[in-house]
Design a protein around this motif. Structure first.
Motif, mmCIF file in Angstrom:
data_model
loop_
_atom_site.group_PDB
_atom_site.id
_atom_site.type_symbol
_atom_site.label_atom_id
_atom_site.label_comp_id
_atom_site.label_asym_id
_atom_site.label_seq_id
_atom_site.Cartn_x
_atom_site.Cartn_y
_atom_site.Cartn_z
ATOM 1 N N LYS A 72 -2.624 5.667 -1.194
ATOM 2 C CA LYS A 72 -3.248 4.834 -2.228
ATOM 3 C C LYS A 72 -3.842 3.569 -1.616
ATOM 4 C CE LYS A 72 -0.200 6.432 -5.943
ATOM 5 N NZ LYS A 72 0.720 6.018 -7.050
ATOM 6 N N GLN A 131 0.840 -1.182 0.000
ATOM 7 C CA GLN A 131 0.000 0.000 0.000
ATOM 8 C C GLN A 131 0.881 1.240 0.000
ATOM 9 O OE1 GLN A 131 -2.875 0.410 3.220
ATOM 10 N NE2 GLN A 131 -4.186 1.624 1.859
ATOM 11 N N GLU A 191 -2.423 -2.925 -3.246
ATOM 12 C CA GLU A 191 -2.031 -3.498 -4.544
ATOM 13 C C GLU A 191 -1.497 -4.908 -4.314
ATOM 14 O OE1 GLU A 191 1.334 -1.669 -6.412
ATOM 15 O OE2 GLU A 191 1.046 -2.728 -8.326
ATOM 16 N N GLU A 204 8.915 5.273 -6.246
ATOM 17 C CA GLU A 204 7.501 4.910 -6.391
ATOM 18 C C GLU A 204 7.176 3.569 -5.746
ATOM 19 O OE1 GLU A 204 8.284 8.221 -8.380
ATOM 20 O OE2 GLU A 204 9.303 6.352 -8.952
#
Length: 126
Positions: A45, A41, A48, A90
């Protein structure tokens, strides 16, 4: 009682490989048949799903991460080791290890998994 614990570095430099160790405590022959999942996570956001490994050692990876991810498993130690290569900022996120009886590749919350760890923060920064 089954307990999952993640361990790994809190800080990884860009271009390096992020490697975690996920340990299942209190597991049994039953939980060995589960899917062992890796989820993350990023800040601000949602969850995932990144990948999973099943009882036979077959692996399943998110298409967006397939070129960078690998998951291995040592059932004798009740551990699995997910890795993500060539990390960038990222990839900064809280990373979770989780067990599920069925594939769960679009999680909304960690409670959808049968067992999961508390998560570990990994920051990618030079």
């Amino acid at each position: 009682q089954v307990h999952v614990q993640e361990s790994g570095p809190g800080l990884v430099k860009p271009s390096q490989t992020l490697s975690l160790t996920c340990t299942v405590f209190g597991g049994s022959s039953t939980t060995n048949l589960y899917y062992w999942n890796w989820i993350r996570q990023p800040p601000g956001k949602g969850l995932e799903w990144m990948g999973a490994i099943d009882y036979s050692g077959s692996t399943y990876y998110s298409p967006s991460l397939k070129s960078r991810i690998s998951i291995s498993r040592d059932t004798s130690k009740n551990q699995f080791t997910p890795q993500l290569s060539s990390v960038t900022p990222e990839d900064t996120a809280v990373y979770y290890c989780a067990l599920s009886q069925v594939p769960r590749v679009i999680p909304r919350q960690m409670a959808e998994y049968d067992y999961f760890g508390q998560g570990t923060q990994v920051t990618v920064s030079s």
